[in-house]
Design an enzyme around this catalytic site. Structure first.
Site, short mmCIF file in Angstrom:
data_model
loop_
_atom_site.label_atom_id
_atom_site.label_comp_id
_atom_site.label_asym_id
_atom_site.label_seq_id
_atom_site.Cartn_x
_atom_site.Cartn_y
_atom_site.Cartn_z
N HIS A 29 6.67 -4.77 -3.47
CA HIS A 29 6.29 -3.53 -2.78
C HIS A 29 6.75 -2.32 -3.58
CE1 HIS A 29 7.57 -6.79 0.05
NE2 HIS A 29 6.27 -6.82 0.16
N GLU A 71 -0.35 -8.38 -3.19
CA GLU A 71 0.06 -8.93 -1.89
C GLU A 71 -1.19 -9.36 -1.10
OE1 GLU A 71 2.35 -5.98 0.13
OE2 GLU A 71 3.41 -7.39 1.41
N ALA A 80 4.94 -15.19 3.41
CA ALA A 80 6.34 -14.75 3.46
C ALA A 80 6.83 -14.57 4.89
CB ALA A 80 6.50 -13.45 2.68
N SER A 81 6.01 -13.97 5.73
CA SER A 81 6.48 -13.69 7.08
C SER A 81 6.69 -14.97 7.88
CB SER A 81 5.48 -12.78 7.81
OG SER A 81 4.23 -13.44 7.95
N TYR A 91 10.49 -5.34 5.06
CA TYR A 91 10.22 -5.66 3.65
C TYR A 91 10.69 -4.52 2.75
CZ TYR A 91 7.01 -9.59 4.83
OH TYR A 91 6.45 -10.76 5.27
#
Lengths: 334, 334
Positions: free
Chosen positions: B221, B282, B70-71, B192
């Site tokens: 999250h 995650e 994702a990052s 996030y």
């Protein structure tokens, strides 16, 4: 004694709010603002008696650490001169409340911040409020742009002149954003909480408190997302090679209890040391209704804290002792 | 069966990551990127066997819903063409993983978003991934600017053409931001979580799910700050004259269990209906270390969920049933 560390003057007399509207209109038109109105003591008194004092009596709160309405600080609106005049008007009004009800309120000031303006320019108003008006702290806005996040992080040297003044005056700041112009955010629903989380992570990443061991910052709204994700933050500190949170952040950072349900307060006290928690309610503030599940106001945070069954020593810390430690100038007022 | 709804390919072969660097360098220089490298199956296989599969075996996870890192989506970097080529390369690599390990991974795609570009332009890549590659969902970035929040809110009609495609394809999106260029934010430490909270409040304020009753969105999250402040959000819905959260938001929005300590997971399950919670970790992701308090990895969220002692029906929902309901295309793979 029960001290609420987080109250805003959300019920200020209409003349005050009207003047702000006129001030911004004049600023947009390139004109001078009208003179600030004369507001009778009775109007100020009534706005408090009917609201904050009534609620404080109902909930057994003795003292509220009281600041101008946060969402109305509006540091993004107008320019530096507009922000300076508005901050001064708001702070003077807080001072009138403190004076009208001795021992019931302690003043915390709004700062004349403005996007792109050096934070040192806010020091004189801080000094005036503390030294002349007897205020005990300030609200520091990490995002004076109103939801566009254009200022440097709170750990940047940009902010250091202000921290030097805070330490010299021995006053803390609550990290508190204001209203937004960015349509992605809702002030009280996301921007406030995001700012709390953002500030905490900034503190985790940097050596601000090595540079200012005496600096004290209150992160409101129970620390935003931080206690819920306490394991994530402990793990990130480890991954980033930072010291444990207890050493690098929690000697200088405090959370309030503005979390509006019992499970949230339970979690807050389970993961955060009791020495770092100050009783607060944000009354009258973000959420004013009654929770149909309990029959009580969402923001009656005293009920949640009482339900924890803290031992007397811890209870005294949360309701009074921690506030006196973080805001030492309270001693002169109470 | 245990399905982890939130895994990213954070261990992709170096050649893939190197190509991204070269692509961005070429873009900056106004040149054409080099051809995407040929990456042997063994390199892809090894990067998974040593990492995701090893951890899945240790934790008893059968299937991971798997998406590009994702990052590294980096929608703010380069332009639309750069983003399109990078998304395609990342998604093709995910497809190789899914193909190499049948039944162990289900693909979720990165979108070729780019600031200021119509979201309809991302629909063809979504279609390709779902219809040609068998993917089961996508990651939708509410802030392709990388921490400057310049896109319209997720409830704005700007996004509607994409939602129409999602509904037509019967796939959900995880609302997931990427890396940041705004120094105020740390990607995994604040951005996030802020995005999660921001998205939820946007959904609370608008009628998106009246317009798209079949739309399904996963907020990762653990929902950011939302469960910790569940009372605040219930109260805000009331103050804003919105329907209860259970009606206006929670028929369409789901949280994962990426909350890295037991008290956080306990709170999540205390306030959020079990039908709205999908198991996720995650892994390998934001926090890779071992919690000294437990001796186990922070992100070993199965331990926290197991410790809840859910009854078998609820346990089956969180570990499998909810994921199958939110990602119905899983049925074709498992």
């Amino acid at each position: 004694m029960i001290i609420d560390c987080h109250g805003h003057y959300t019920t200020a007399p209409a003349a005050h709010t009207e003047w702000r509207r006129a001030q911004l209109a004049a600023s947009s038109a390139g004109e001078r603002p009208p003179p600030y109105p004369s507001i009778p003591d009775d109007d100020v008194r009534q706005s408090i008696v009917d609201n904050q004092l009534r609620i404080m009596a109902e909930r057994g709160v003795d003292v509220t650490i009281f600041s101008p309405r946060a969402s109305a600080m509006g540091h993004h609106a107008g320019d530096e001169a507009v922000s300076a005049a508005w901050a001064r008007a708001c702070n003077d009004l807080i001072h009138r409340v403190v004076t009208l009800f001795p021992g019931r309120f302690a003043g915390v000031c709004q700062l004349p911040q403005s996007p792109g303006v050096a934070i040192a320019r806010a020091v004189p108003e801080l000094r005036r409020c503390v030294e002349e008006l007897g205020f005990v702290g300030c609200n520091l806005n990490p995002d004076p742009s109103g939801g566009h996040w254009t200022a440097p992080p709170l750990t940047d040297r940009y902010w250091y002149p202000f921290y030097e003044a805070m330490v010299a005056l021995d006053v803390p700041a609550m990290v508190h954003v204001s209203g937004v112009t960015n349509p992605n955010f809702h002030a009280t629903g996301s921007h406030y909480l995001n700012a709390d989380t953002t500030a905490f992570m900034q503190f985790l990443q940097a050596d601000l408190f090595t540079d200012f061991p005496g600096l004290r910052l209150v992160i409101p709204h129970g620390g935003g997302a931080v206690p819920f994700h306490w394991g994530r933050f402990r793990g990130l500190a480890d991954m980033l090679g930072r010291p444990p949170l207890s050493e690098s952040v929690m000697r200088n950072v405090f959370f309030d209890t503005c979390v509006y349900h019992q499970p949230g307060i339970d979690l807050l006290f389970e993961v955060v040391d009791v020495d770092n928690i100050l009783f607060g309610s944000e009354t009258l503030g973000a959420v004013r209704g009654i929770d149909p599940r309990t029959g009580h106001h969402f923001d009656d945070t005293r009920r949640y804290v009482d339900a924890l069954g803290l031992d007397p020593a811890d209870r005294a810390k949360v309701y009074e002792g921690n506030a006196r430690r973080v805001y030492p100038r309270l001693a002169a007022l109470l």
